[in-house]
Enzyme design. Structure first.
Site, mmCIF file in Angstrom:
data_model
loop_
_atom_site.group_PDB
_atom_site.id
_atom_site.type_symbol
_atom_site.label_atom_id
_atom_site.label_comp_id
_atom_site.label_asym_id
_atom_site.label_seq_id
_atom_site.Cartn_x
_atom_site.Cartn_y
_atom_site.Cartn_z
ATOM 1 N N THR A 171 -6.842 22.830 22.547
ATOM 2 C CA THR A 171 -6.564 22.720 21.137
ATOM 3 C C THR A 171 -6.458 21.229 20.610
ATOM 4 O O THR A 171 -7.180 20.814 19.732
ATOM 5 C CB THR A 171 -5.332 23.495 20.904
ATOM 6 N N ASN A 229 1.851 1.166 4.065
ATOM 7 C CA ASN A 229 2.714 0.147 4.526
ATOM 8 C C ASN A 229 2.451 -1.044 3.627
ATOM 9 O O ASN A 229 1.643 -1.052 2.867
ATOM 10 C CB ASN A 229 1.699 -0.189 5.828
ATOM 11 N N THR A 230 3.405 -1.821 3.802
ATOM 12 C CA THR A 230 3.297 -3.250 2.948
ATOM 13 C C THR A 230 3.255 -4.501 3.924
ATOM 14 O O THR A 230 3.982 -4.470 4.798
ATOM 15 C CB THR A 230 4.514 -3.413 2.265
ATOM 16 N N ASP A 282 -6.078 -3.110 -5.574
ATOM 17 C CA ASP A 282 -6.453 -3.443 -4.051
ATOM 18 C C ASP A 282 -7.847 -3.325 -3.790
ATOM 19 O O ASP A 282 -8.487 -4.383 -2.929
ATOM 20 C CB ASP A 282 -5.632 -2.282 -3.169
ATOM 21 N N GLY A 296 0.867 -1.105 -0.017
ATOM 22 C CA GLY A 296 0.022 0.062 -0.039
ATOM 23 C C GLY A 296 0.797 1.382 0.201
ATOM 24 O O GLY A 296 2.076 1.203 0.105
ATOM 25 N N ASP A 302 -12.381 0.792 3.415
ATOM 26 C CA ASP A 302 -10.989 0.542 4.004
ATOM 27 C C ASP A 302 -10.332 1.858 4.139
ATOM 28 O O ASP A 302 -10.169 2.761 3.495
ATOM 29 C CB ASP A 302 -10.323 -0.038 2.508
ATOM 30 N N THR A 362 -4.277 5.212 3.602
ATOM 31 C CA THR A 362 -3.933 6.641 3.164
ATOM 32 C C THR A 362 -5.071 7.340 2.826
ATOM 33 O O THR A 362 -5.336 8.361 2.993
ATOM 34 C CB THR A 362 -2.810 6.200 2.149
#
Length: 256
Positions: free
Chosen positions: A185, A11-12, A110, A8, A130, A133
């Site tokens: 904040t 991450n992989t 994917d 991805g 999903d 990212t």
């Protein structure tokens, strides 16, 4: 044993299936410059901790949304698994999913793998959320066809944008705040990011269901999906193995 690799943007995932079950899974940050040998050193050490060796592996399947990484992942399989990998997107690999969108070639590998991974486990029409990212909402018909969906910025991208575009806003960690109204904040940012995404998910799922006009099951997957468990009113199943289940199914179908 099968080595399944899901690459991805962030991450992989490397996972090993012994013919019955997934027996090991590891994640690494996706770096396009990482060589096959670097992957092998890292993966070989982790495999050794569970009593596995590269010689135990007999096949490899790869799905990647990062084209620059495919070359090195192919070489990892060739040099260390001693097999030519099955790569999603190659002309000789049949995913087995009918794509019912205007331009089928635009459907990401994917998303098609996820569609198959959910269809083989959950009956009826599906919405797959999903969270990575990007946050994608994919629609799968009751007969297993990919029917389109929605792409929204991922929660980490939103946090990064807040920090980088606003000089006085700090970088924060994702967590579920106790109350919606923030008294600082950081609390205000955490509330906006977390509850904003919960309402994004629930709101879009409701709109999809209204537009689709048929009962649908909602499955959440991805590296961040577990954060939303118990907060979303619409997500029915949290399933971290959607993608690797789809990869295993594709491997089985193409191997005959």
């Amino acid at each position: 044993m099968l080595l399944a690799i899901d690459c991805g943007n962030t991450n992989t995932l490397f996972a090993i299936h012994d013919g019955r079950d997934w027996i090991a899974q590891w994640r690494a940050a996706t770096h396009t410059g990482r060589t096959a040998d670097e992957y092998a050193v890292w993966l070989g050490q982790l495999m050794a901790l569970t009593g596995l060796r590269f010689s135990d592996l007999t096949d490899c399947i790869i799905s990647s949304v990062v084209p620059q990484s495919v070359f090195n992942l192919r070489n990892l399989a060739r040099r260390y698994v001693k097999q030519e990998p099955m790569v999603i997107g190659d002309a000789n690999v049949n995913i087995g999913i009918e794509v019912r969108i205007d331009r089928p070639s635009e459907a990401g590998a994917d998303r098609l793998v996820n569609a198959l991974g959910c269809h083989v486990k959950y009956p009826g029409a599906l919405i797959i959320v999903d969270s990575g990212t990007a946050t994608t909402f994919d629609i799968v018909s009751s007969d297993g066809a990919f029917e389109g969906g929605i792409i929204a910025p991922g929660i980490n991208l939103s946090m990064m944008a807040l920090h980088e575009a606003a000089a006085q806003l700090p970088r924060i960690a994702i967590q579920r705040p106790e109350k919606v109204i923030g008294r600082s904040t950081v609390q205000a940012m955490q509330s906006g990011v977390f509850w904003g995404y919960i309402n994004l998910i629930d709101g879009l799922v409701n709109q999809v269901k209204d537009e689709y006009g048929a009962p649908m099951t909602v499955i959440a997957t991805g590296g961040i999906a577990s954060l939303f468990e118990g907060a979303s009113k619409e997500i029915e199943h949290f399933d971290p193995d959607v993608t690797i289940r789809g990869l295993y199914e594709i491997w089985k179908r193409n191997k005959g």
